[in-house]
Design an enzyme around this catalytic site. Sequence first.
Site, PDB file in Angstrom:
ATOM      1  N   LYS A 252       0.845  -1.193   0.000  1.00  0.00           N
ATOM      2  CA  LYS A 252       0.000   0.000   0.000  1.00  0.00           C
ATOM      3  C   LYS A 252       0.885   1.249   0.000  1.00  0.00           C
ATOM      4  O   LYS A 252       1.925   1.261   0.662  1.00  0.00           O
ATOM      5  CB  LYS A 252      -0.851   0.042   1.283  1.00  0.00           C
ATOM      6  N   ARG A 326     -10.126 -11.665   1.664  1.00  0.00           N
ATOM      7  CA  ARG A 326     -10.946 -12.719   1.050  1.00  0.00           C
ATOM      8  C   ARG A 326     -10.200 -14.043   1.023  1.00  0.00           C
ATOM      9  O   ARG A 326     -10.816 -15.103   1.110  1.00  0.00           O
ATOM     10  CB  ARG A 326     -11.395 -12.278  -0.357  1.00  0.00           C
TER      11      ARG A 326
END
Length: 470
Positions: A252, A326
Site C-alpha cells: 500500500k 478474502r
Amino acid sequence: MNLNITQGDLSQVNLAFYIANVSQLDKTIFSPEEFEFVSNKIESSPDNWICINQYSRLIYIYRYKKHVPGNHLFLESSRKAGANLGEALNKEKQENVAINAFGHDLLLAEGLLLGNYKYLKYLSDKEKNTPSLQNASFSNCSKEELQEVINLGESVMFSRDLVNTPVIDLNPTDLANEAKRSSKANGFKVEVFDKKKIESLKMAGLLAVNAGSIDPPAFIIMEHKPENAKNEKPIILVGKGVVYDTGGLSLKPSNFMDTMKSDMGGAAAVIGTMQAIASNNINKHVIGLVPSTDNRPGGNAVTPDDVITYANGKSVEIKNTDAEGRLILADALIYAQKYDPELVIDLATLTGAAAYAIGKYGIVAMGDAEDNAWNKLKTSGKNSYERIVEFPFWEEYDELLKSDIADLKNLGPRDAGAITAGKFLSNFTDYPYIHLDIAGPAFVDANDGYIKKGGTGVGVRLLYDFLKNY
Ligand code: BES
Ligand code: ZN
Ligand code: ZN
C-alpha cells in the site's frame, strides 16, 4: 470499567432528567426562579441538555420533542443524549450523576457508558487523561436490564480496545489470547489452531497471506452453546483477523497504510459478540471463527501471479496480495461447512470500495440468505443504529472473477469492488450466507456522540441484537 453504572442509587450529587414535558419534574428541587427558568428554556430549546448550577450540585434537564415508541431515530437520539450528558459532566470535571430518564434509562446508560470510553493504554499520565465521570446511577429501570446494557457495553469497549491496539502488541497469538481471556471470564469455549494444525487442514489462504510474516498465523474457534439453545443448527460468525495490512508485496502507498492496524475489526466484532452473548446468557448456539495473520512483504511472501489451492480443491490465482482478506476468509468459510450451519455471517474490513460507497455511516451487506434472516438483520441494524444496506449480488458479477489459469482470481475490476469481494467469498459457502463489509464504520477519525475516534467496535451491538431476537 471506565464508568461505574448502578441502579437506583440516589446518593450521587448531580442530577439529570430526560423528559417529555415539564410536569415530569419534581418542582421542590428548584427555587421558583429556577423552575421558571427551566420551564422557559426547555420550551425554547428542546432536544438539548440545559443546566442549573445550584452550587452544591448541577441539575441537567433534557426535553425531547418527538417520541414515537420504538422509532430507531428516537432510540439513537436518546443514546446520544446519554453521551452528551457525559461530555457535559466531564467538561465540568464532575464525578457522578443520578439520572431519571423516565423509562428511557437503558438507552441513556448505553450512550453514557460508550461515550465515556477512552483508550489509555499508552498514555503515561492515565489519571490526567481519564474522564472525570466515574459513577452514574439510573432510577427508572431494573438492575437486570441495566446489567445487560453494561455487559454489552463492556463487550463493545473490549472490541474497541482490540482494534486500537497496534500490531506491536497484538499479533495473531495475542489476539487468540485475548479471546481466551474473555472466554474464561464470560464462560464460552475457545480453541486455537496453531500453524502446524493450519497446515494440516490445508488452509491455503491463511498460509499464503502469512508467508511473508515472522509471526505465525492463528485460527480461533469460539463456541457459545447454552443448554436452552433455541436453534438446532449453529449460527456462525466469521471475522477477518488481519492484525496489520501493509498490502504485502502489492504494498500500500504509505498514506493508505496507516490505520491498517484496524484490519482485524471483523475479528474484534466477532470476539466482542461472543463475550456479549455469553455474559448475557443468550439462548442461541453460536460459533465464532477468526482466521488471523498480518499481511506484509518478506523473503518468502506470496506474490501476485501465485496460485493456491484450498482444502475443497478450488484454486485461486492471486493477482493482488492486498486483496488478502478474502483469501483468509475463504478458509474459515470452508471450515464452517462442517458444522452444517443454519446461517453464516462474516464481518470484514474488506474493501475500500465499501467505504467509498457509503462512508462510515453504515455497513455494506450482501449474500444469499433468505428474507427472514435479512429482515431480522436489517431490523437489528435499525435497533442498534449499526445500519446495514443490501448491495446486489447478481450472478453477472461472478464473471468478473474468472481466471485464465485457475478456478478463480482474487481481484476484480475497480467497479463494484465491494461486490466482487463478496462474490469471491460466496464461492466457498454451501449454506445461507450474509457478508458484512465494515471497512467504512470500523475505524473513524473523529468523535461522534458515543462513538469515539479510533476503533468503534461496530458489529457487536448489531449482532447482539440479532442473535438475541433471532
Ligand atoms: N483492508 C483493506 C480494505 C480497507 C481499506 C479497509 C480501507 C479499511 C479501509 C483490504 O485488504 C484491501 O486492501 N482491499 C483492497 C482490495 C483491492 C486490492 C481489490 C482495496 O479495497 O483497495
Ligand atoms: Zn489489503
Ligand atoms: Zn485488509
